[in-house]
Design a protein around this motif. Structure first.
Motif, PDB file in Angstrom:
ATOM      1  N   ALA A 179     -13.541 -49.312  47.911  1.00 46.33           N
ATOM      2  CA  ALA A 179     -13.208 -50.733  48.001  1.00 46.33           C
ATOM      3  C   ALA A 179     -13.468 -51.274  49.407  1.00 46.33           C
ATOM      4  CB  ALA A 179     -11.749 -50.959  47.606  1.00 46.33           C
ATOM      5  N   THR A 180     -13.166 -50.483  50.417  1.00 46.83           N
ATOM      6  CA  THR A 180     -13.393 -50.910  51.800  1.00 46.83           C
ATOM      7  C   THR A 180     -14.871 -51.091  52.063  1.00 46.83           C
ATOM      8  OG1 THR A 180     -11.387 -49.799  52.560  1.00 46.83           O
ATOM      9  CG2 THR A 180     -13.055 -50.282  54.226  1.00 46.83           C
ATOM     10  N   VAL A 181     -15.688 -50.125  51.657  1.00 47.12           N
ATOM     11  CA  VAL A 181     -17.138 -50.215  51.869  1.00 47.12           C
ATOM     12  C   VAL A 181     -17.693 -51.444  51.170  1.00 47.12           C
ATOM     13  CG1 VAL A 181     -19.358 -49.130  51.289  1.00 47.12           C
ATOM     14  CG2 VAL A 181     -17.523 -47.767  52.318  1.00 47.12           C
ATOM     15  N   ARG A 182     -17.283 -51.674  49.941  1.00 49.66           N
ATOM     16  CA  ARG A 182     -17.788 -52.839  49.201  1.00 49.66           C
ATOM     17  C   ARG A 182     -17.334 -54.142  49.828  1.00 49.66           C
ATOM     18  NH1 ARG A 182     -17.514 -50.796  42.913  1.00 49.66           N
ATOM     19  NH2 ARG A 182     -19.138 -49.232  43.156  1.00 49.66           N
ATOM     20  N   SER A 183     -16.077 -54.191  50.258  1.00 49.27           N
ATOM     21  CA  SER A 183     -15.562 -55.400  50.890  1.00 49.27           C
ATOM     22  C   SER A 183     -16.303 -55.688  52.192  1.00 49.27           C
ATOM     23  CB  SER A 183     -14.064 -55.252  51.162  1.00 49.27           C
ATOM     24  OG  SER A 183     -13.570 -56.353  51.883  1.00 49.27           O
ATOM     25  N   VAL A 184     -16.439 -54.662  53.021  1.00 51.86           N
ATOM     26  CA  VAL A 184     -17.133 -54.829  54.298  1.00 51.86           C
ATOM     27  C   VAL A 184     -18.590 -55.227  54.050  1.00 51.86           C
ATOM     28  CG1 VAL A 184     -17.963 -53.606  56.350  1.00 51.86           C
ATOM     29  CG2 VAL A 184     -15.613 -53.276  55.584  1.00 51.86           C
ATOM     30  N   GLY A 185     -19.247 -54.526  53.134  1.00 51.96           N
ATOM     31  CA  GLY A 185     -20.653 -54.821  52.848  1.00 51.96           C
ATOM     32  C   GLY A 185     -20.846 -56.235  52.334  1.00 51.96           C
ATOM     33  N   THR A 186     -20.058 -56.626  51.351  1.00 54.66           N
ATOM     34  CA  THR A 186     -20.187 -57.952  50.753  1.00 54.66           C
ATOM     35  C   THR A 186     -19.873 -59.047  51.762  1.00 54.66           C
ATOM     36  OG1 THR A 186     -19.611 -57.069  48.585  1.00 54.66           O
ATOM     37  CG2 THR A 186     -19.386 -59.441  48.883  1.00 54.66           C
ATOM     38  N   SER A 187     -18.775 -58.896  52.485  1.00 53.18           N
ATOM     39  CA  SER A 187     -18.359 -59.929  53.434  1.00 53.18           C
ATOM     40  C   SER A 187     -19.348 -60.099  54.578  1.00 53.18           C
ATOM     41  CB  SER A 187     -16.974 -59.613  53.985  1.00 53.18           C
ATOM     42  OG  SER A 187     -16.026 -59.668  52.940  1.00 53.18           O
ATOM     43  N   THR A 188     -19.887 -58.994  55.072  1.00 58.06           N
ATOM     44  CA  THR A 188     -20.845 -59.122  56.176  1.00 58.06           C
ATOM     45  C   THR A 188     -22.199 -59.630  55.676  1.00 58.06           C
ATOM     46  OG1 THR A 188     -21.373 -56.753  56.053  1.00 58.06           O
ATOM     47  CG2 THR A 188     -19.720 -57.442  57.673  1.00 58.06           C
TER      48      THR A 188
ATOM     49  N   LEU B  95     -27.361 -55.011  55.690  1.00 59.37           N
ATOM     50  CA  LEU B  95     -27.026 -53.620  55.368  1.00 59.37           C
ATOM     51  C   LEU B  95     -26.520 -53.508  53.929  1.00 59.37           C
ATOM     52  CD1 LEU B  95     -25.170 -52.473  58.614  1.00 59.37           C
ATOM     53  CD2 LEU B  95     -27.537 -52.034  57.976  1.00 59.37           C
ATOM     54  N   SER B  96     -27.016 -52.495  53.211  1.00 58.78           N
ATOM     55  CA  SER B  96     -26.543 -52.211  51.851  1.00 58.78           C
ATOM     56  C   SER B  96     -25.191 -51.515  51.922  1.00 58.78           C
ATOM     57  CB  SER B  96     -27.546 -51.309  51.127  1.00 58.78           C
ATOM     58  OG  SER B  96     -27.548 -50.016  51.721  1.00 58.78           O
ATOM     59  N   ASP B  97     -24.516 -51.418  50.781  1.00 60.85           N
ATOM     60  CA  ASP B  97     -23.241 -50.690  50.748  1.00 60.85           C
ATOM     61  C   ASP B  97     -23.423 -49.244  51.186  1.00 60.85           C
ATOM     62  OD1 ASP B  97     -21.892 -52.939  49.951  1.00 60.85           O
ATOM     63  OD2 ASP B  97     -21.569 -52.290  47.881  1.00 60.85           O
ATOM     64  N   GLU B  98     -24.528 -48.626  50.805  1.00 58.00           N
ATOM     65  CA  GLU B  98     -24.784 -47.231  51.199  1.00 58.00           C
ATOM     66  C   GLU B  98     -24.937 -47.126  52.717  1.00 58.00           C
ATOM     67  OE1 GLU B  98     -24.948 -43.312  51.198  1.00 58.00           O
ATOM     68  OE2 GLU B  98     -24.497 -44.488  49.414  1.00 58.00           O
ATOM     69  N   GLU B  99     -25.650 -48.064  53.307  1.00 59.89           N
ATOM     70  CA  GLU B  99     -25.807 -48.055  54.765  1.00 59.89           C
ATOM     71  C   GLU B  99     -24.469 -48.321  55.458  1.00 59.89           C
ATOM     72  OE1 GLU B  99     -30.362 -49.645  55.392  1.00 59.89           O
ATOM     73  OE2 GLU B  99     -28.871 -51.065  54.587  1.00 59.89           O
ATOM     74  N   VAL B 100     -23.664 -49.211  54.888  1.00 54.32           N
ATOM     75  CA  VAL B 100     -22.329 -49.483  55.424  1.00 54.32           C
ATOM     76  C   VAL B 100     -21.488 -48.206  55.364  1.00 54.32           C
ATOM     77  CG1 VAL B 100     -20.152 -50.714  55.012  1.00 54.32           C
ATOM     78  CG2 VAL B 100     -22.330 -51.966  54.940  1.00 54.32           C
ATOM     79  N   ASN B 101     -21.537 -47.512  54.232  1.00 61.97           N
ATOM     80  CA  ASN B 101     -20.772 -46.275  54.053  1.00 61.97           C
ATOM     81  C   ASN B 101     -21.160 -45.242  55.104  1.00 61.97           C
ATOM     82  OD1 ASN B 101     -18.946 -44.509  52.763  1.00 61.97           O
ATOM     83  ND2 ASN B 101     -20.583 -43.655  51.525  1.00 61.97           N
TER      84      ASN B 101
ATOM     85  N   VAL C  20     -20.450 -55.086  60.871  1.00 65.45           N
ATOM     86  CA  VAL C  20     -19.791 -54.159  59.952  1.00 65.45           C
ATOM     87  C   VAL C  20     -18.617 -53.468  60.636  1.00 65.45           C
ATOM     88  CG1 VAL C  20     -20.094 -51.931  58.770  1.00 65.45           C
ATOM     89  CG2 VAL C  20     -21.741 -53.775  58.402  1.00 65.45           C
ATOM     90  N   VAL C  21     -18.835 -52.952  61.823  1.00 71.58           N
ATOM     91  CA  VAL C  21     -17.769 -52.240  62.536  1.00 71.58           C
ATOM     92  C   VAL C  21     -16.644 -53.201  62.913  1.00 71.58           C
ATOM     93  CG1 VAL C  21     -17.206 -50.956  64.649  1.00 71.58           C
ATOM     94  CG2 VAL C  21     -19.257 -50.380  63.333  1.00 71.58           C
ATOM     95  N   GLY C  22     -16.984 -54.399  63.337  1.00 70.48           N
ATOM     96  CA  GLY C  22     -15.963 -55.389  63.676  1.00 70.48           C
ATOM     97  C   GLY C  22     -15.115 -55.779  62.477  1.00 70.48           C
ATOM     98  N   TYR C  23     -15.764 -55.991  61.330  1.00 64.78           N
ATOM     99  CA  TYR C  23     -15.036 -56.349  60.112  1.00 64.78           C
ATOM    100  C   TYR C  23     -14.129 -55.196  59.682  1.00 64.78           C
ATOM    101  CZ  TYR C  23     -14.154 -58.306  55.485  1.00 64.78           C
ATOM    102  OH  TYR C  23     -13.545 -58.825  54.368  1.00 64.78           O
ATOM    103  N   TYR C  24     -14.662 -53.972  59.740  1.00 58.11           N
ATOM    104  CA  TYR C  24     -13.871 -52.788  59.381  1.00 58.11           C
ATOM    105  C   TYR C  24     -12.658 -52.664  60.304  1.00 58.11           C
ATOM    106  CZ  TYR C  24     -12.459 -47.980  58.696  1.00 58.11           C
ATOM    107  OH  TYR C  24     -11.715 -46.858  58.447  1.00 58.11           O
TER     108      TYR C  24
END
Length: 113
Positions: free
Chosen positions: A49-58, A65-71, A90-94
């Motif tokens: 859920a975190t990866v998807r949220s970060v990926g989608t929001s950014t 960046l794709s969800d896989e790249e975010v992960n 991505v890192v800032g949002y996380y």
């Protein structure tokens, strides 16, 4: 001089009762195993859920960046090695999500009319 009292009790336990106690003990052991397994499943779900949220929001903000790249980025996070703006986003949002997660009890919400 002190007074000492000793009491002894007698308890008759049937084999049926011993069987029930044994059943409770086995259930307790299996319940602990379930709790461990479910705890791991919850950690995995939170990670997904975190990866998807970060990926989608950014991506809404323009990140490519794709969800896989975010992960991969989040698993191998090293701030000194961030190469571009997308990775920084991505890192800032996380980090923001992490701060909220750690401090949710102290966060005050104000109603705006």
């Amino acid at each position: 001089m002190s007074k000492v009292s000793v009491h002894t009790e007698s308890l008759d336990i049937s084999w049926g009762l011993i069987g029930l106690i044994s059943e409770i003990d086995r259930f307790d052991a299996s319940w602990k195993a379930i709790e461990r397994r479910e705890g791991q499943s919850l950690k995995e779900l939170k990670s997904i859920a975190t990866v998807r949220s970060v990926g989608t929001s950014t991506r809404i903000e323009g990140s490519k960046l794709s969800d896989e790249e975010v992960n991969v980025l989040l698993k191998n996070m090293d701030i000194s090695r961030l190469q571009d703006r997308d990775q920084q986003e991505v890192v800032g949002y996380y980090d923001a999500l992490d701060i909220i997660d750690e401090n949710f009890e102290e966060i005050l919400f104000l109603k705006v009319d």
